[in-house]
Design an enzyme around this catalytic site. Structure first.
Site, PDB file in Angstrom:
ATOM      1  CE  LYS A 179      -3.981  -1.376   2.783  1.00  0.00           C
ATOM      2  NZ  LYS A 179      -4.622  -1.044   4.078  1.00  0.00           N
ATOM      3  CG  ASP A 204      -9.878  -1.203   7.221  1.00  0.00           C
ATOM      4  OD1 ASP A 204      -8.783  -1.795   7.314  1.00  0.00           O
ATOM      5  OD2 ASP A 204     -10.956  -1.770   7.447  1.00  0.00           O
ATOM      6  CG  PHE A 225      -1.554  -6.262  -1.760  1.00  0.00           C
ATOM      7  CD1 PHE A 225      -1.588  -5.083  -2.476  1.00  0.00           C
ATOM      8  CD2 PHE A 225      -2.367  -6.373  -0.628  1.00  0.00           C
ATOM      9  CE1 PHE A 225      -2.414  -4.026  -2.078  1.00  0.00           C
ATOM     10  CE2 PHE A 225      -3.187  -5.325  -0.221  1.00  0.00           C
ATOM     11  CZ  PHE A 225      -3.201  -4.154  -0.956  1.00  0.00           C
ATOM     12  CG  ASP A 229      -4.408  -6.894  -6.456  1.00  0.00           C
ATOM     13  OD1 ASP A 229      -5.539  -6.426  -6.249  1.00  0.00           O
ATOM     14  OD2 ASP A 229      -3.359  -6.266  -6.224  1.00  0.00           O
ATOM     15  NE  ARG A 248      -4.921   0.797  -0.493  1.00  0.00           N
ATOM     16  CZ  ARG A 248      -4.964  -0.392  -1.092  1.00  0.00           C
ATOM     17  NH1 ARG A 248      -4.313  -0.595  -2.216  1.00  0.00           N
ATOM     18  NH2 ARG A 248      -5.622  -1.378  -0.544  1.00  0.00           N
TER      19      ARG A 248
END
Ligand code: ITT
Length: 193
Positions: A12, A68, A148, A151, A177
């Site tokens: 991330k 989150d 990750f 995916d 995201r």
């Protein structure tokens, strides 16, 4: 500007650093001396996002944001949802989680799913949330090795490949995201901290 991204997930951090580019410097949890696991105990994605950001802000006195995220599968009534990281158990294994998901979807025709991210920004006197989603479907087998989490089994609508077959730049154009981050960046651009 000193802004920390409150995550222990290095994937991330890479994704978001690449999104931010040279626009703003980003501190990691390591940079501010935070080495503990951040608690996620509210039972919702929105609540956990806020819990992580507020914890870091209060303890380390640095403006920060946390995200989150989770995968919501329609045929599983929104599971794994807030439990996405620990779907197959506390070992937080991406492989185990995918295997359980595929098992629970065996023979299921409706493969509709979406990723959701809620980012919480906490600065002195401000708590604000930003949301991003990406709609898609769960394939029957893993394809691709980038990214990750889920995916390798998630194919976004309008694409013929999974998120794990995309480069980070490609994923960053469409991901949940990235979309939530764009909202955050737009806000920070008009409200410098
Ligand atoms: P934090 O330190 O930021 O909490 P985390 O790995 O626990 O990192 P989240 O709680 O936000 O991350 O996400 C829960 C799970 O949802 C994560 O472990 C993945 O399995 C899945 N997930 C989230 N974003 C994903 C993405 O972009 N691609 C694939 N899976 C993702």
């Amino acid at each position: 500007m000193k802004l920390c991204f409150a995550t222990n997930n290095t994937h991330k951090l890479d994704e978001v650093s690449s999104l931010l580019g040279v626009k703003m410097g980003l501190l990691s949890l390591k940079d501010i001396g935070c080495t503990e696991e951040l608690e996620e105990s509210t039972g919702t994605i929105s609540g956990n996002s806020r819990q992580k950001a507020e914890y870091v802000f209060k303890k380390y006195k640095v403006s920060c944001f946390a995200d989150d995220s989770g995968l919501e599968v329609e045929a599983l009534n929104g599971a794994p949802g807030v439990d996405s990281a620990i779907y197959a158990g506390p070992q937080r294994s991406h492989e185990d989680n995918i295997n359980l998901l595929l098992k629970n979807l065996a023979g299921v025709i409706n493969r509709k799913a979406r990723f959701i991210t809620i980012i919480t920004l906490v600065t002195p006197g401000l708590v604000k949330q930003f949301k991003g989603t990406v709609e898609g479907e769960i394939l029957h087998a893993k394809t691709g090795s980038a990214g990750f989490g889920y995916d390798p089994v998630f194919k976004p609508n309008g694409f013929s490949k999974t998120l794990a077959q995309m480069t980070m730049d490609e994923k960053n154009k469409i991901s949940h995201r990235a979309r939530a981050m764009t909202e955050l960046i737009n806000f920070l651009t008009s409200h410098p901290i």
